[in-house]
Design a protein around this motif. Structure first.
Motif, PDB file in Angstrom:
ATOM      1  N   GLN A 135       0.833  -1.206   0.000  1.00 45.40           N
ATOM      2  CA  GLN A 135       0.000   0.000   0.000  1.00 45.40           C
ATOM      3  C   GLN A 135       0.868   1.257   0.000  1.00 45.40           C
ATOM      4  N   TRP A 136       1.937   1.252   0.807  1.00 50.22           N
ATOM      5  CA  TRP A 136       2.851   2.396   0.859  1.00 50.22           C
ATOM      6  C   TRP A 136       3.467   2.664  -0.512  1.00 50.22           C
ATOM      7  N   ASN A 137       3.893   1.612  -1.181  1.00 46.44           N
ATOM      8  CA  ASN A 137       4.532   1.770  -2.490  1.00 46.44           C
ATOM      9  C   ASN A 137       3.579   2.293  -3.550  1.00 46.44           C
ATOM     10  N   GLU A 138       2.293   2.096  -3.353  1.00 45.44           N
ATOM     11  CA  GLU A 138       1.298   2.548  -4.319  1.00 45.44           C
ATOM     12  C   GLU A 138       0.833   3.980  -4.067  1.00 45.44           C
ATOM     13  N   LEU A 139       1.242   4.554  -2.935  1.00 47.18           N
ATOM     14  CA  LEU A 139       0.864   5.939  -2.649  1.00 47.18           C
ATOM     15  C   LEU A 139       1.627   6.887  -3.574  1.00 47.18           C
ATOM     16  N   SER A 140       1.054   8.045  -3.806  1.00 52.53           N
ATOM     17  CA  SER A 140       1.688   9.002  -4.717  1.00 52.53           C
ATOM     18  C   SER A 140       2.982   9.549  -4.115  1.00 52.53           C
ATOM     19  N   ASP A 141       3.919   9.903  -4.993  1.00 54.31           N
ATOM     20  CA  ASP A 141       5.172  10.494  -4.522  1.00 54.31           C
ATOM     21  C   ASP A 141       4.906  11.799  -3.781  1.00 54.31           C
TER      22      ASP A 141
END
Length: 204
Positions: A135-141
């Motif tokens: 989920q963290w990796n899929e959050l926007s930069d």
């Protein structure tokens, strides 16, 4: 830390294992001669021959301004139990407390590079909630950068590691068994943990 001979850890590796098991700790630093402290989760790792602790403060926490000025103390301490004199053979006995604690001393360095800060967060996620990493990796930069601006990440290289494992080792085997059996039936998790540690100690 004052550590009587009876209560010493078996070795360095055992202290590290304890820190990793009870990794929510208290970091104490000095501000103008006065101790200040914060409770934080830590990631503990060995890098070659160095023991390194990483964590992060909230940006608004003033302690971040002092951790590079002088060594800090990180206190790892979790299971503990009151020990009543009723468990001892001698009537002339007094109460005490059994507990396990490790003190790590070292000088901290603040991590300003965004990639390094992101690595600290990923290490924490892997340590505490591995399933959240996707989920963290899929959050926007943009979102992640905003979150990282709100923290002060740091790493602390441990220069001195002290520990005490006070589990009634100075008592007879019969008394220790009586104490551990009593604590094993406690409704308090930390007391049951002490009972487990006592039984493990007796088997070493």
């Amino acid at each position: 830390m004052y550590v009587p001979k009876h209560f010493q850890f078996e070795g360095y590796a055992e202290k590290i294992a304890f820190m990793q098991q009870y990794s929510f700790a208290t970091i104490v630093s000095i501000k103008n001669g006065i101790p200040i402290a914060t409770q934080l989760p830590f990631h503990i790792r060995m890098d070659k021959d160095q023991l390194i602790l990483t964590s992060h403060f909230a940006r608004a926490n003033e302690q971040a301004d002092y951790i590079e000025n002088s060594p800090s103390l990180v206190i790892f301490s979790e299971p503990h139990a009151y020990i009543s004199p009723q468990h001892y053979d001698k009537v002339e006995s007094v109460p005490t407390w059994d507990y396990i604690a490790v003190h790590a001393y070292g000088l901290a360095s603040i991590l300003t590079d965004e990639q390094a800060k992101n690595k600290v967060l990923e290490q924490m996620i892997l340590s505490y909630d591995e399933a959240y990493l996707t989920q963290w990796n899929e959050l926007s930069d943009r979102f992640k950068s905003g979150m990282m601006r709100g923290i002060v990440a740091f790493e602390l290289v441990v220069t001195d590691l002290q520990g005490q494992k006070k589990l009634s080792q100075n008592k007879s085997e019969t008394e220790r068994l009586r104490i551990s059996d009593f604590l094993e039936n406690s409704n308090r998790t930390h007391e049951r943990d002490i009972a487990t540690s006592m039984k493990n100690q007796s088997h070493e």
